[in-house]
Design a protein around this motif. Structure first.
Motif, mmCIF file in Angstrom:
data_model
loop_
_atom_site.group_PDB
_atom_site.id
_atom_site.type_symbol
_atom_site.label_atom_id
_atom_site.label_comp_id
_atom_site.label_asym_id
_atom_site.label_seq_id
_atom_site.Cartn_x
_atom_site.Cartn_y
_atom_site.Cartn_z
ATOM 1 N N GLY A 67 2.256 -1.188 -23.368
ATOM 2 C CA GLY A 67 1.347 -0.893 -22.266
ATOM 3 C C GLY A 67 1.966 -1.044 -20.896
ATOM 4 N N GLU A 68 3.244 -1.490 -20.830
ATOM 5 C CA GLU A 68 3.938 -1.645 -19.562
ATOM 6 C C GLU A 68 5.168 -0.739 -19.540
ATOM 7 O OE1 GLU A 68 4.688 -5.739 -18.647
ATOM 8 O OE2 GLU A 68 2.576 -6.316 -18.857
ATOM 9 N N LEU A 69 5.736 -0.565 -18.352
ATOM 10 C CA LEU A 69 6.866 0.331 -18.183
ATOM 11 C C LEU A 69 8.105 -0.242 -18.873
ATOM 12 C CD1 LEU A 69 7.499 3.017 -16.620
ATOM 13 C CD2 LEU A 69 8.486 1.561 -14.828
ATOM 14 N N SER A 70 8.729 0.557 -19.714
ATOM 15 C CA SER A 70 9.938 0.120 -20.410
ATOM 16 C C SER A 70 11.141 0.213 -19.473
ATOM 17 C CB SER A 70 10.181 0.981 -21.657
ATOM 18 O OG SER A 70 9.153 0.792 -22.600
ATOM 19 N N LEU A 71 11.963 -0.833 -19.483
ATOM 20 C CA LEU A 71 13.136 -0.882 -18.622
ATOM 21 C C LEU A 71 14.352 -1.325 -19.417
ATOM 22 C CD1 LEU A 71 11.588 -2.734 -15.533
ATOM 23 C CD2 LEU A 71 12.059 -0.276 -15.700
ATOM 24 N N GLN A 72 15.505 -0.834 -19.014
ATOM 25 C CA GLN A 72 16.786 -1.283 -19.533
ATOM 26 C C GLN A 72 17.688 -1.591 -18.343
ATOM 27 O OE1 GLN A 72 17.420 -1.958 -22.671
ATOM 28 N NE2 GLN A 72 15.393 -1.210 -23.313
ATOM 29 N N PRO A 73 18.590 -2.557 -18.457
ATOM 30 C CA PRO A 73 19.470 -2.909 -17.336
ATOM 31 C C PRO A 73 20.159 -1.677 -16.742
ATOM 32 C CG PRO A 73 19.726 -4.491 -19.095
ATOM 33 C CD PRO A 73 18.844 -3.408 -19.639
ATOM 34 N N GLY A 74 20.078 -1.565 -15.412
ATOM 35 C CA GLY A 74 20.684 -0.439 -14.716
ATOM 36 C C GLY A 74 19.718 0.697 -14.447
ATOM 37 N N LEU A 127 2.743 -0.726 -15.200
ATOM 38 C CA LEU A 127 3.153 -1.983 -14.570
ATOM 39 C C LEU A 127 4.532 -2.413 -15.068
ATOM 40 C CD1 LEU A 127 -0.174 -4.019 -14.891
ATOM 41 C CD2 LEU A 127 0.789 -3.088 -12.779
ATOM 42 N N TYR A 128 5.296 -3.079 -14.166
ATOM 43 C CA TYR A 128 6.532 -3.731 -14.592
ATOM 44 C C TYR A 128 6.739 -4.978 -13.736
ATOM 45 C CZ TYR A 128 8.704 -1.107 -10.695
ATOM 46 O OH TYR A 128 9.018 -0.561 -9.472
ATOM 47 N N PRO A 129 7.261 -6.071 -14.312
ATOM 48 C CA PRO A 129 7.364 -7.357 -13.602
ATOM 49 C C PRO A 129 8.446 -7.351 -12.528
ATOM 50 C CG PRO A 129 8.345 -7.533 -15.775
ATOM 51 C CD PRO A 129 7.711 -6.168 -15.709
ATOM 52 N N SER A 130 8.145 -7.961 -11.387
ATOM 53 C CA SER A 130 9.068 -7.947 -10.256
ATOM 54 C C SER A 130 10.336 -8.749 -10.517
ATOM 55 C CB SER A 130 8.369 -8.473 -9.002
ATOM 56 O OG SER A 130 7.919 -9.802 -9.207
ATOM 57 N N TYR A 131 10.244 -9.798 -11.373
ATOM 58 C CA TYR A 131 11.425 -10.643 -11.557
ATOM 59 C C TYR A 131 12.491 -9.997 -12.444
ATOM 60 C CZ TYR A 131 9.943 -12.031 -16.289
ATOM 61 O OH TYR A 131 9.586 -12.039 -17.607
ATOM 62 N N LYS A 132 12.158 -8.859 -13.064
ATOM 63 C CA LYS A 132 13.137 -8.183 -13.914
ATOM 64 C C LYS A 132 13.861 -7.044 -13.202
ATOM 65 C CE LYS A 132 11.379 -9.370 -18.470
ATOM 66 N NZ LYS A 132 10.995 -8.864 -19.816
ATOM 67 N N VAL A 133 13.589 -6.902 -11.904
ATOM 68 C CA VAL A 133 14.251 -5.847 -11.125
ATOM 69 C C VAL A 133 14.748 -6.424 -9.814
ATOM 70 C CG1 VAL A 133 12.837 -4.011 -12.139
ATOM 71 C CG2 VAL A 133 12.086 -5.130 -10.031
ATOM 72 N N GLN A 134 15.623 -5.689 -9.161
ATOM 73 C CA GLN A 134 16.070 -6.065 -7.831
ATOM 74 C C GLN A 134 16.090 -4.821 -6.955
ATOM 75 O OE1 GLN A 134 20.022 -7.650 -8.122
ATOM 76 N NE2 GLN A 134 20.956 -5.716 -8.768
ATOM 77 N N GLY A 189 0.790 -1.217 0.000
ATOM 78 C CA GLY A 189 0.000 0.000 0.000
ATOM 79 C C GLY A 189 0.827 1.273 0.000
ATOM 80 N N VAL A 190 2.156 1.143 0.054
ATOM 81 C CA VAL A 190 3.031 2.314 0.030
ATOM 82 C C VAL A 190 4.159 2.030 -0.955
ATOM 83 C CG1 VAL A 190 2.556 2.966 2.409
ATOM 84 C CG2 VAL A 190 4.409 1.380 1.938
ATOM 85 N N PRO A 191 4.835 3.065 -1.435
ATOM 86 C CA PRO A 191 5.969 2.801 -2.326
ATOM 87 C C PRO A 191 6.971 1.873 -1.656
ATOM 88 C CG PRO A 191 5.407 5.123 -2.350
ATOM 89 C CD PRO A 191 4.596 4.489 -1.243
ATOM 90 N N VAL A 192 7.369 0.829 -2.354
ATOM 91 C CA VAL A 192 8.300 -0.141 -1.787
ATOM 92 C C VAL A 192 9.730 0.266 -2.117
ATOM 93 C CG1 VAL A 192 6.636 -2.008 -1.793
ATOM 94 C CG2 VAL A 192 7.997 -1.579 -3.825
ATOM 95 N N ASP A 193 10.660 -0.672 -1.939
ATOM 96 C CA ASP A 193 12.061 -0.368 -2.177
ATOM 97 C C ASP A 193 12.292 0.163 -3.590
ATOM 98 O OD1 ASP A 193 12.594 -1.303 0.322
ATOM 99 O OD2 ASP A 193 13.138 -3.312 -0.335
ATOM 100 N N LEU A 194 13.271 1.001 -3.695
ATOM 101 C CA LEU A 194 13.715 1.449 -5.003
ATOM 102 C C LEU A 194 14.272 0.242 -5.758
ATOM 103 C CD1 LEU A 194 14.417 3.863 -6.897
ATOM 104 C CD2 LEU A 194 16.619 3.957 -5.726
ATOM 105 N N HIS A 195 13.961 0.128 -7.044
ATOM 106 C CA HIS A 195 14.396 -1.018 -7.834
ATOM 107 C C HIS A 195 15.362 -0.608 -8.929
ATOM 108 C CE1 HIS A 195 10.331 -2.472 -6.400
ATOM 109 N NE2 HIS A 195 11.182 -3.339 -5.895
ATOM 110 N N GLN A 196 16.240 -1.545 -9.248
ATOM 111 C CA GLN A 196 17.135 -1.381 -10.384
ATOM 112 C C GLN A 196 16.892 -2.521 -11.357
ATOM 113 O OE1 GLN A 196 21.449 -1.662 -9.733
ATOM 114 N NE2 GLN A 196 21.706 0.061 -11.122
ATOM 115 N N ALA A 197 16.679 -2.197 -12.612
ATOM 116 C CA ALA A 197 16.387 -3.223 -13.612
ATOM 117 C C ALA A 197 17.613 -4.102 -13.856
ATOM 118 C CB ALA A 197 15.944 -2.564 -14.916
#
Length: 233
Positions: A177-184, A208-215, A161-169
């Motif tokens: 239709g989903e958020l575009s990401l590039q490594p880093g 939206l962006y998938p959780s398994y593509k970020v850390q 319900g709140v912004p979670v950890d900052l993620h790096q792709a």
């Protein structure tokens, strides 16, 4: 003298359904039993490969402790003949009925299951379930770091319900239709409990962006005019 005791691996599956799928206040999605078992097979495959590399010729018995509130899953285990499934079927029957689950005996059995789940080599679960979350937290008291001993099919560990950890792709993501990401690339968002975050990488466009593509990563702090500022984007 060589010890005759052998390390016997066992994995735990926790599959929570019923109220998690039917209550308007819950946000969990249905995940098939085969989806859980894919990760069990991956873990045992890697374990057996390490055994061979270390020179062991012993055949590993693939054991799985199953904790679930869905009695039908026990029938699905019959499709996996190479596995030995262990668990408390009476607990499953009790947990599947709200009248018997929400009782002192039901509470005792849930606490017992959480304790058993925590004492394992690996847990496959959904961390949107409080049982899965508690089992993971108990594991942290038994290991220096148990982060690599759990795999969640939906949520990451943490608040909702709140912004979670900052993620790096760590992988590129280019789906219409989903958020575009590039490594880093950095992004931050809201947990969706279904394997996705809803967030942004520029502070403007939210998708939206998938959780398994970020850390998860730490924000970059900068000092400006004697004050700390968080540099996210």
């Amino acid at each position: 003298m060589t010890s005759m005791l052998q390390f016997v691996p066992i994995l735990r599956l926790h599959i929570r359904r019923y109220d998690k799928l039917t209550s308007d206040q819950e946000y969990a999605d249905f995940h098939s039993f085969s989806k859980y078992m894919k990760h069990v097979e991956d873990w045992y495959g890697k374990y057996e490969m390490r055994q061979v590399m270390e020179g062991s010729r012993n055949k590993v018995k693939r054991r799985v402790y199953l904790a679930t509130d869905d009695p039908g899953i026990w029938n699905e285990t019959l499709n996996y003949e190479e596995y030995e499934f262990i668990g408390q079927r009476k607990f499953t029957d009790r947990a599947s009925d709200e009248k018997t689950r929400d009782t002192p005996a039901g509470l005792f059995q849930i606490a017992n299951e959480i304790n058993i789940l925590s004492m394992c080599n690996f847990i496959v679960c959904t961390l949107s379930s409080e049982v899965g979350t508690l089992a993971y937290e108990y594991m942290q008291t038994l290991h220096l770091n148990a982060a690599d001993k759990v795999l969640s099919l939906d949520a990451e560990y943490g608040p909702t319900g709140v912004p979670v950890d900052l993620h790096q792709a760590i992988y590129s993501h280019n789906v219409e239709g989903e958020l575009s990401l590039q490594p880093g690339m950095l992004a931050t968002g809201y947990q969706q409990w279904n394997g996705y975050f809803y967030g942004t990488n520029n502070g403007i466009n939210w998708q939206l962006y998938p959780s398994y593509k970020v850390q998860a990563t730490l924000p970059v702090f900068a000092v400006k005019n004697g004050e700390f500022n968080v540099d996210i984007f």
